[in-house]
Design an enzyme around this catalytic site. Structure first.
Site, short mmCIF file in Angstrom:
data_model
loop_
_atom_site.label_atom_id
_atom_site.label_comp_id
_atom_site.label_asym_id
_atom_site.label_seq_id
_atom_site.Cartn_x
_atom_site.Cartn_y
_atom_site.Cartn_z
N LEU A 5 0.82 -1.21 0.00
CA LEU A 5 0.00 0.00 0.00
C LEU A 5 0.86 1.26 0.00
O LEU A 5 0.56 2.23 0.67
CB LEU A 5 -0.94 -0.02 1.21
CG LEU A 5 -1.85 -1.24 1.31
CD1 LEU A 5 -2.57 -1.27 2.65
CD2 LEU A 5 -2.86 -1.26 0.16
N GLY A 57 1.69 6.33 -11.97
CA GLY A 57 2.39 7.05 -10.92
C GLY A 57 1.45 7.69 -9.92
O GLY A 57 0.37 7.18 -9.62
N LYS A 112 4.98 -3.46 -20.44
CA LYS A 112 5.29 -2.33 -19.55
C LYS A 112 6.78 -2.01 -19.57
O LYS A 112 7.18 -0.84 -19.51
CB LYS A 112 4.85 -2.68 -18.12
CG LYS A 112 5.22 -1.65 -17.04
CD LYS A 112 4.65 -0.27 -17.35
CE LYS A 112 4.64 0.66 -16.14
NZ LYS A 112 5.88 0.72 -15.38
N HIS A 137 7.36 -0.05 -22.67
CA HIS A 137 6.80 1.27 -22.39
C HIS A 137 7.81 2.14 -21.63
O HIS A 137 8.04 3.30 -21.98
CB HIS A 137 5.51 1.11 -21.59
CG HIS A 137 5.00 2.35 -20.92
ND1 HIS A 137 5.54 2.83 -19.74
CD2 HIS A 137 4.02 3.20 -21.25
CE1 HIS A 137 4.90 3.93 -19.39
NE2 HIS A 137 3.98 4.18 -20.28
#
Length: 291
Positions: free
Chosen positions: A8, A114, A164, A167
């Site tokens: 988290l 982000g 990803k 990317h």
């Protein structure tokens, strides 16, 4: 649906909130008890109704491996694990096989967005069997940006993290191009307002992008970036992109150069440039600077 979310931090915490806003139940675990809803993976699994979906959002490598190893012992056949961290795609098949031996599904998911993802949504690239992907689809739909685009089932296990990775390699090269252009503009006397030149590019030009918008934001905060040190770390995915290019004999000169530029940023006194200076002095009598 119900989702267990492990990790988290900056990304995971905002993802939990966005999924909850979409009406789903999220039970989160983090080693920081101030962030967690439960105090162990065992408690997390126990609070989820089967068949369960648990999304892992922890650093790549040992942290991800240990989390998946523990989940493999706690989950039951029919459950699904999603690795949404920045794991290397080569680890995904290993994780999928480990979990499949216990009847547990696996989906890998590259996540981009982000600190802006909570409000704008996250771009998602995922790989795995269609049946397992379908189980997670409500969460993908909650996380993705509004509109048609922003998420893709890229292919088999590993495809999400591979997509990803590429990317991020492209991101390296784009950032490097903006940085080089900015330095050149700052260097010449004739351009008196570099920040406004960058701002003017935000509309009507072929190089407008979100990265350009962020560059303008940074220049608004510190017009000449005087408070920053010229040091840039790399997360690993740029290196993996270059390694994959070598393995597949695909030329990536721009991405490779941008990665090496980050390495150069960490050298206060470049050993290579010492040799270049010495050679220029030897063959052309060019002046050298001494310490």
């Amino acid at each position: 649906m119900e989702l267990g979310l492990v990790g988290l931090g900056k990304m995971g915490g905002n993802m939990r909130e966005r999924i909850r806003r979409a009406g789903h139940t999220v039970i989160g675990f983090d080693r920081n008890p101030d962030l967690a809803d439960v105090h162990s993976l065992e408690e997390l699994v126990g609070k989820l109704s089967g068949p369960r979906v648990v999304w892992v959002m922890v650093p790549a490598g040992a942290a991800t491996q240990s989390t998946i190893d523990e989940l493999a012992e706690l989950l039951e056949p029919g459950d699904v694990v999603v690795d949404g961290g920045n794991s290397r795609w080569t680890d995904d098949e290993k994780h999928a096989e480990e979990l499949a031996a216990k009847g547990i599904g696996f989906v890998d998911c590259g996540v981009s967005g982000g600190v802006w993802g909570l409000e704008n949504g996250y771009a998602l690239m995922y790989g795995g069997d269609a049946e397992n992907v379908a189980r997670v689809q409500p969460v993908f739909d909650a996380l993705k940006p509004e509109g048609t685009f922003g998420s893709v089932h890229a292919g088999k296990v590993g495809a999400g993290h591979f997509a990803k990775m590429v990317h991020n390699g492209i991101e390296y090269a784009m950032m490097q191009a903006y940085a080089e252009g900015w330095e050149l503009l700052e260097k010449v006397d004739s351009v008196t307002d570099v920040r406004e030149v960058f701002r003017s590019w935000q509309e009507g030009t072929v190089i407008r992008s979100w990265l350009l918008d962020l560059a303008v934001n940074a220049l608004d905060e510190d017009e000449h970036l005087d408070t920053l040190k010229g040091f840039a770390q790399d997360s690993g995915e740029g290196r993996w992109t270059v390694e994959a290019a070598i393995d597949n004999a695909v030329p990536l000169p721009a991405i490779t150069a941008s990665l090496f530029a980050r390495f150069a940023s960490r050298q206060e006194d470049s050993p290579q440039m010492k040799m270049i200076a010495a050679l220029r002095n030897q063959f052309g009598g060019h002046a050298v600077e001494k310490k």
